[in-house]
Design an enzyme around this catalytic site. Structure first.
Site, PDB file in Angstrom:
ATOM      1  N   LYS A 176     -33.655  65.326  -2.562  1.00  0.00           N
ATOM      2  CA  LYS A 176     -32.583  64.320  -2.679  1.00  0.00           C
ATOM      3  C   LYS A 176     -33.181  62.920  -2.715  1.00  0.00           C
ATOM      4  O   LYS A 176     -33.752  62.456  -1.729  1.00  0.00           O
ATOM      5  CB  LYS A 176     -31.624  64.400  -1.479  1.00  0.00           C
ATOM      6  N   GLU A 179     -29.451  57.513  -2.961  1.00  0.00           N
ATOM      7  CA  GLU A 179     -28.294  57.551  -3.864  1.00  0.00           C
ATOM      8  C   GLU A 179     -28.259  56.371  -4.835  1.00  0.00           C
ATOM      9  O   GLU A 179     -27.680  56.475  -5.916  1.00  0.00           O
ATOM     10  CB  GLU A 179     -26.978  57.622  -3.066  1.00  0.00           C
ATOM     11  N   GLY A 229     -37.690  57.512   5.487  1.00  0.00           N
ATOM     12  CA  GLY A 229     -36.585  56.551   5.545  1.00  0.00           C
ATOM     13  C   GLY A 229     -36.578  55.825   6.872  1.00  0.00           C
ATOM     14  O   GLY A 229     -37.606  55.738   7.555  1.00  0.00           O
ATOM     15  N   GLY A 230     -35.426  55.328   7.243  1.00  0.00           N
ATOM     16  CA  GLY A 230     -35.307  54.522   8.452  1.00  0.00           C
ATOM     17  C   GLY A 230     -35.419  55.357   9.729  1.00  0.00           C
ATOM     18  O   GLY A 230     -35.127  56.552   9.733  1.00  0.00           O
ATOM     19  N   THR A 233     -32.111  56.928  10.918  1.00  0.00           N
ATOM     20  CA  THR A 233     -31.765  58.115  10.124  1.00  0.00           C
ATOM     21  C   THR A 233     -32.663  59.278  10.535  1.00  0.00           C
ATOM     22  O   THR A 233     -32.202  60.421  10.636  1.00  0.00           O
ATOM     23  CB  THR A 233     -31.932  57.834   8.614  1.00  0.00           C
ATOM     24  N   GLY A 234     -33.929  58.986  10.783  1.00  0.00           N
ATOM     25  CA  GLY A 234     -34.864  60.028  11.216  1.00  0.00           C
ATOM     26  C   GLY A 234     -34.373  60.729  12.474  1.00  0.00           C
ATOM     27  O   GLY A 234     -34.485  61.950  12.609  1.00  0.00           O
ATOM     28  N   GLU A 251     -41.348  60.357   8.056  1.00  0.00           N
ATOM     29  CA  GLU A 251     -42.113  59.132   7.758  1.00  0.00           C
ATOM     30  C   GLU A 251     -41.130  57.984   7.890  1.00  0.00           C
ATOM     31  O   GLU A 251     -40.248  57.830   7.048  1.00  0.00           O
ATOM     32  CB  GLU A 251     -42.665  59.177   6.335  1.00  0.00           C
ATOM     33  N   CYS A 285     -42.611  50.254   4.060  1.00  0.00           N
ATOM     34  CA  CYS A 285     -42.672  50.660   5.473  1.00  0.00           C
ATOM     35  C   CYS A 285     -43.946  50.141   6.125  1.00  0.00           C
ATOM     36  O   CYS A 285     -43.954  49.816   7.304  1.00  0.00           O
ATOM     37  CB  CYS A 285     -42.588  52.165   5.582  1.00  0.00           C
ATOM     38  N   GLU A 386     -37.556  45.975  12.257  1.00  0.00           N
ATOM     39  CA  GLU A 386     -38.021  46.053  10.874  1.00  0.00           C
ATOM     40  C   GLU A 386     -36.987  45.369   9.978  1.00  0.00           C
ATOM     41  O   GLU A 386     -35.831  45.772   9.942  1.00  0.00           O
ATOM     42  CB  GLU A 386     -38.178  47.520  10.461  1.00  0.00           C
TER      43      GLU A 386
HETATM   44  P1  NAD Z   1     -32.383  55.331   4.992  1.00  0.00           P
HETATM   45  O1  NAD Z   1     -32.871  56.004   6.215  1.00  0.00           O
HETATM   46  O2  NAD Z   1     -31.076  54.647   5.032  1.00  0.00           O
HETATM   47  O3  NAD Z   1     -32.249  56.371   3.784  1.00  0.00           O
HETATM   48  C1  NAD Z   1     -33.323  57.188   3.379  1.00  0.00           C
HETATM   49  C2  NAD Z   1     -32.769  58.454   2.776  1.00  0.00           C
HETATM   50  O4  NAD Z   1     -32.067  59.167   3.791  1.00  0.00           O
HETATM   51  C3  NAD Z   1     -31.760  58.234   1.643  1.00  0.00           C
HETATM   52  O5  NAD Z   1     -31.971  59.242   0.666  1.00  0.00           O
HETATM   53  C4  NAD Z   1     -30.426  58.430   2.330  1.00  0.00           C
HETATM   54  O6  NAD Z   1     -29.415  58.884   1.471  1.00  0.00           O
HETATM   55  C5  NAD Z   1     -30.761  59.504   3.352  1.00  0.00           C
HETATM   56  N1  NAD Z   1     -29.883  59.535   4.512  1.00  0.00           N
HETATM   57  C6  NAD Z   1     -29.170  58.519   5.058  1.00  0.00           C
HETATM   58  N2  NAD Z   1     -28.467  58.961   6.124  1.00  0.00           N
HETATM   59  C7  NAD Z   1     -28.729  60.279   6.258  1.00  0.00           C
HETATM   60  C8  NAD Z   1     -28.313  61.286   7.173  1.00  0.00           C
HETATM   61  N3  NAD Z   1     -27.486  61.029   8.168  1.00  0.00           N
HETATM   62  N4  NAD Z   1     -28.815  62.528   7.012  1.00  0.00           N
HETATM   63  C9  NAD Z   1     -29.677  62.814   6.022  1.00  0.00           C
HETATM   64  N5  NAD Z   1     -30.099  61.908   5.130  1.00  0.00           N
HETATM   65  C10 NAD Z   1     -29.654  60.651   5.243  1.00  0.00           C
HETATM   66  O7  NAD Z   1     -33.555  54.384   4.553  1.00  0.00           O
HETATM   67  P2  NAD Z   1     -33.582  53.390   3.342  1.00  0.00           P
HETATM   68  O8  NAD Z   1     -32.780  52.199   3.717  1.00  0.00           O
HETATM   69  O9  NAD Z   1     -33.254  54.110   2.078  1.00  0.00           O
HETATM   70  O10 NAD Z   1     -35.148  53.055   3.296  1.00  0.00           O
HETATM   71  C11 NAD Z   1     -35.733  52.135   4.126  1.00  0.00           C
HETATM   72  C12 NAD Z   1     -36.429  52.773   5.306  1.00  0.00           C
HETATM   73  O11 NAD Z   1     -37.374  53.751   4.892  1.00  0.00           O
HETATM   74  C13 NAD Z   1     -37.218  51.765   6.087  1.00  0.00           C
HETATM   75  O12 NAD Z   1     -36.974  51.892   7.461  1.00  0.00           O
HETATM   76  C14 NAD Z   1     -38.665  52.128   5.786  1.00  0.00           C
HETATM   77  O13 NAD Z   1     -39.572  51.737   6.755  1.00  0.00           O
HETATM   78  C15 NAD Z   1     -38.600  53.582   5.603  1.00  0.00           C
HETATM   79  N6  NAD Z   1     -39.739  54.061   4.809  1.00  0.00           N
HETATM   80  C16 NAD Z   1     -40.768  54.712   5.446  1.00  0.00           C
HETATM   81  C17 NAD Z   1     -41.886  55.154   4.733  1.00  0.00           C
HETATM   82  C18 NAD Z   1     -43.032  55.857   5.421  1.00  0.00           C
HETATM   83  O14 NAD Z   1     -43.842  56.458   4.743  1.00  0.00           O
HETATM   84  N7  NAD Z   1     -43.142  55.806   6.729  1.00  0.00           N
HETATM   85  C19 NAD Z   1     -41.924  54.948   3.354  1.00  0.00           C
HETATM   86  C20 NAD Z   1     -40.870  54.292   2.736  1.00  0.00           C
HETATM   87  C21 NAD Z   1     -39.777  53.858   3.486  1.00  0.00           C
END
Ligand code: NAD
Length: 492
Positions: A176, A179, A229-230, A233-234, A251, A285, A386
């Protein structure tokens, strides 16, 4: 339904959302719609998981020779290479990044597919010398169905970091993208189809995190979830994954220190400080978003840093000479501008930038001036949280010990760097940094061969390299008796 709808790819077929819903995809450089994507939901995610499960067990993917998996991945890399200019433009159109950054991403993506194609056929097991007549060997096997969720900042490269190792190790996947940035992923799945991956081995579901993402994270038939991702969310993913205790890799975010000592090469340290903070408009990130400068160097360093920051050419990613593109969306731009206001209210000094850019070439797009805050206290939100945008916070330190303490004063532990001409000092400082990715006298280089991931709340597990491959395997020990006879443990 639009002719050119971006569709999902499930069990080898291109498909609309079961609900028929769609989402408009926006060009961050202009605010204009550039595509319409299927907006999948729970039903689509469930169908994709069923396809991946059946492809793994009944479809025969489990047991496909490593050489065949390698062939498919090499083929995908070749196909991608033949269309690399087109992919770079699409990435810039959807994410906003300058074309030269998108070109790097596409080249890294191709290299990532090739690296894992090569790794698939290399030795992975171990054998142990145990007591006669036993023989003990360890083999690595695929985990099964992998759910993979990525953010919008590197839509194509993050896809490669997820798909290539999972497929090389013999798993099936449900992927996925974010979006708001699905375009390059849809094209990439076209390439995977053309390369010849059997139906159900690679599945693409488009849609929101709260529906599609959450379904994958909670699904009993998903054996592993890999997420970038964030950090918040993680946490949700981790909670959702407890139902079937699926394997997880996370990550997450960072607030990464970039430490500059007075003995550093001055111009190199200044330019890397800019690159650390503003590459990809700071939406990285591993961004060096906290600059720690030795007190004796501070005035001279900041003066040069501000001068060069104000000269950065902000503009549309496709325009010649653009050095920093727009932010990815209006919502994200507003979040970052909100942090600028927070910083001012907290009493930090905004030395330059921090405003939205409008009019002329900026009209309709999500642009801002790169910003620098000084007089930052460790307790401030702009220092602790962040921001994920082009906002650099600067602090000073008196000595090595204080630099290390300040660098580690964070819940995160993703990345960090040190600039100094003293080699021993550089080693001492880096060894004390609680972070998974570190650099000495450079910032941001990333290698497919080397592990990527964070300490503390920056994540769990590692991507890339052999570490990243192993995250997609189960470990099985096989003990063989080479002298088969009754044990003699029971008397009768
Ligand atoms: P986000 O966490 O909002 O979204 C990331 C992904 O998760 C998207 O595909 C989103 O649709 C999905 N998502 C959102 N809520 C969810 C849920 N409840 N369950 C499952 N999936 C869900 O992050 P973002 O705003 O898209 O990206 C920015 C973040 O990503 C920053 O915090 C950044 O540090 C992190 N990031 C980390 C790395 C790394 O390698 N450590 C790399 C790139 C980005």
């Amino acid at each position: 339904m639009a002719e050119n709808l971006l569709k999902m790819f499930i069990h080898g077929e291109w498909t609309e959302a079961a609900s028929g819903e769609t989402r408009n995809i926006v060009n961050p450089a202009s605010g204009q719609f550039i595509a319409v994507a299927a907006e999948g939901g729970e039903e689509d995610a469930n169908r994709a998981v069923a396809a991946a499960k059946s492809a793994f067990y009944q479809g025969g993917w489990w047991g496909t020779p490593a050489a065949e998996r390698a062939r498919l991945l090499f083929k995908a890399a070749d196909l991608l290479e033949s269309r690399k200019e087109e992919f770079a433009r699409l990435e810039t159109l959807n994410n906003g990044k300058p074309l030269r950054e998108a070109e790097f991403d596409v080249n890294d993506t191709i290299a990532c597919f090739r690296y894992y194609a090569g790794l698939a056929t290399k030795p992975h097991g171990q054998s142990y010398e145990v007591s006669d007549p036993m023989q003990a060997v360890v083999v690595r096997e695929p985990i099964g169905v992998c759910g993979q969720i990525i953010p919008w900042n590197y839509p194509l490269l993050m896809a490669a970091w997820k798909l290539a190792p999972a497929l090389a190790a013999g798993n099936t996947v449900v992927f996925k993208p974010a979006e708001i940035t699905p375009i390059s992923a849809v094209e990439l799945f076209g390439i995977l189809e053309e390369a010849g991956f059997p139906p159900g081995v690679v599945n693409l579901v488009l849609g929101a995190g709260a529906s599609v993402g959450q379904t994958l994270a909670a699904h009993d038939d998903v054996d592993k979830i890999a997420f970038t991702g964030g950090t918040d969310t993680g946490r949700k993913i981790m909670q959702a994954a407890t139902g079937n205790l699926k394997k997880i890799s996370l990550e997450l975010g960072g607030k990464n220190p970039n430490i500059v000592f007075a003995d550093a090469d001055f111009e190199a340290a200044v330019e890397y400080a800019l690159f650390a903070a503003y590459a990809n408009s700071g939406q990285v990130c591993a961004a060096g978003s906290r600059l720690l400068v030795e007190e004796s160097l501070y005035d001279r360093f900041i003066a040069r840093l501000v001068e060069r920051t104000m000269a950065i050419k902000v503009g549309p990613g496709l325009a010649d000479g653009t050095e920093m593109g727009p932010l990815v969306s209006e919502a994200h731009l507003n979040k970052v501008l909100g942090y600028v206001e927070i910083g001012k209210a907290e009493g930090a000094t905004l030395l330059c930038g921090g405003s939205r850019l409008t009019g002329g070439e900026y009209e309709g797009g999500f642009y801002m001036e790169p910003a620098i805050f000084t007089d930052c206290e460790p307790s401030m939100r702009i220092v602790r949280e962040e921001i994920f945008g082009p906002v650099l916070v600067v602090q000073t330190f008196k000595n090595e010990e204080e630099a290390i303490a300040m660098a580690n004063d964070t819940i995160y532990g993703l990345a960090g760097a040190v600039f100094t001409s003293n080699g021993a000092k550089a080693q001492r400082v880096i060894r004390k940094l609680r972070a998974g990715i570190t650099w000495i006298n450079t910032y941001h280089p990333t290698y497919n061969e080397a592990p990527w991931g964070g300490y503390k709340q920056s994540g769990i597990g590692r991507e890339l390299g052999t570490f990243g491959f192993e995250e997609y395997t189960e470990v099985k020990q096989i003990n063989t008796n080479l002298a088969v006879e009754p044990l003699g443990w029971y008397s009768s």
